[in-house]
Write a protein that holds these residues in place. Structure first.
Motif, short mmCIF file in Angstrom:
data_model
loop_
_atom_site.label_atom_id
_atom_site.label_comp_id
_atom_site.label_asym_id
_atom_site.label_seq_id
_atom_site.Cartn_x
_atom_site.Cartn_y
_atom_site.Cartn_z
N ALA A 75 44.55 44.57 52.12
CA ALA A 75 45.52 44.53 51.02
C ALA A 75 45.00 45.29 49.81
N ILE A 76 43.70 45.16 49.54
CA ILE A 76 43.12 45.90 48.42
C ILE A 76 43.20 47.40 48.68
N ALA A 77 42.90 47.82 49.92
CA ALA A 77 43.00 49.24 50.27
C ALA A 77 44.44 49.73 50.14
N SER A 78 45.38 48.91 50.55
CA SER A 78 46.80 49.28 50.42
C SER A 78 47.21 49.36 48.95
N TYR A 79 46.69 48.45 48.14
CA TYR A 79 46.98 48.46 46.70
C TYR A 79 46.47 49.76 46.08
N VAL A 80 45.27 50.18 46.47
CA VAL A 80 44.71 51.42 45.94
C VAL A 80 45.56 52.61 46.38
N GLN A 81 45.98 52.62 47.63
CA GLN A 81 46.81 53.73 48.11
C GLN A 81 48.15 53.77 47.41
N ALA A 82 48.74 52.62 47.19
CA ALA A 82 50.07 52.58 46.57
C ALA A 82 50.02 52.91 45.08
N GLN A 88 41.44 42.96 34.95
CA GLN A 88 41.82 41.57 35.22
C GLN A 88 40.64 40.65 34.96
N PRO A 89 40.88 39.46 34.37
CA PRO A 89 39.77 38.61 33.95
C PRO A 89 39.07 37.84 35.07
N ASN A 90 39.76 37.57 36.17
CA ASN A 90 39.14 36.74 37.22
C ASN A 90 39.74 37.08 38.58
N ASP A 91 39.21 36.41 39.62
CA ASP A 91 39.67 36.66 40.99
C ASP A 91 41.14 36.27 41.19
N SER A 92 41.58 35.22 40.53
CA SER A 92 42.97 34.79 40.68
C SER A 92 43.94 35.87 40.19
N ALA A 93 43.61 36.50 39.08
CA ALA A 93 44.47 37.57 38.55
C ALA A 93 44.40 38.81 39.45
N ARG A 94 43.24 39.08 40.02
CA ARG A 94 43.11 40.22 40.94
C ARG A 94 43.88 39.95 42.23
N TYR A 95 43.86 38.69 42.68
CA TYR A 95 44.60 38.32 43.89
C TYR A 95 46.10 38.58 43.71
N VAL A 96 46.61 38.33 42.51
CA VAL A 96 48.03 38.57 42.23
C VAL A 96 48.37 40.04 42.44
N LEU A 97 47.43 40.94 42.15
CA LEU A 97 47.66 42.37 42.37
C LEU A 97 47.70 42.71 43.86
N ALA A 98 46.86 42.06 44.65
CA ALA A 98 46.77 42.37 46.08
C ALA A 98 47.77 41.58 46.92
N ALA A 99 48.26 40.46 46.42
CA ALA A 99 49.13 39.58 47.21
C ALA A 99 50.39 40.26 47.75
N PRO A 100 51.04 41.14 47.04
CA PRO A 100 52.23 41.79 47.61
C PRO A 100 51.93 42.60 48.88
N PHE A 101 50.68 42.94 49.11
CA PHE A 101 50.30 43.72 50.27
C PHE A 101 49.81 42.84 51.43
N LEU A 102 49.90 41.52 51.26
CA LEU A 102 49.54 40.56 52.31
C LEU A 102 50.82 40.00 52.92
N PRO A 116 50.32 33.03 50.04
CA PRO A 116 50.71 32.08 48.99
C PRO A 116 50.45 32.70 47.62
N SER A 117 50.99 32.08 46.61
CA SER A 117 50.86 32.65 45.27
C SER A 117 49.50 32.37 44.63
N VAL A 118 48.73 31.45 45.19
CA VAL A 118 47.43 31.08 44.61
C VAL A 118 46.32 31.39 45.62
N LEU A 119 45.26 31.99 45.15
CA LEU A 119 44.15 32.39 46.02
C LEU A 119 43.53 31.20 46.75
N ALA A 120 43.38 30.07 46.08
CA ALA A 120 42.74 28.90 46.70
C ALA A 120 43.56 28.36 47.88
#
Length: 130
Positions: free
Chosen positions: A56-63, A76-90, A94-98
């Protein structure tokens, strides 16, 4: 020996105890294996989901383009905010990383994605190399 017609036939106490003890021995043999299979399957799910986040991160970079993606990711300040960026490519994320990882497992997203390094996966037994 003749038995009266109104008397029902049944198992003796010894036969019932033998059957119960055989079932107990079988359960004693297989329950540890079932627990190990469950633990192994949870680890495999965690590894699979960590790999999905890497993709998903690789797809985010490509897009987004390498420079824009790296700049936006690093801000982004933390992993949760970074996950929000990658989540559309998964798929089915779910909306929360945990909520994405099985119980007892956690991932650390990279702070910088200029080199596209893997996420680090930590489980109950420590860091998992995959």
């Amino acid at each position: 020996m003749n038995t009266p017609k109104n008397q029902a036939r049944a198992f003796s106490l010894v036969e019932v105890l033998a059957a119960v003890s055989i079932i107990g021995v079988i359960a004693f043999i297989f329950i540890p294996n079932i627990v190990k299979v469950k633990a192994d399957s949870e680890e495999n799910v965690a590894i699979s989901r960590a790999e999905a986040i890497n993709m998903a991160i690789a797809s985010y970079v490509q897009a987004s383009g390498r420079l824009a993606a790296n700049s936006n990711w690093s801000s982004q300040p933390n992993d949760s905010a970074r996950y929000v960026l990658a989540a559309p490519f998964l798929a089915y994320a779910p909306s929360v990383l945990a909520d994405y990882m099985p119980n007892g497992y956690s991932i650390d997203l990279p702070d910088d994605i200029a080199t596209l390094s893997k996420v680090s996966l930590t489980g109950p037994s420590g860091t998992i190399t995959y």
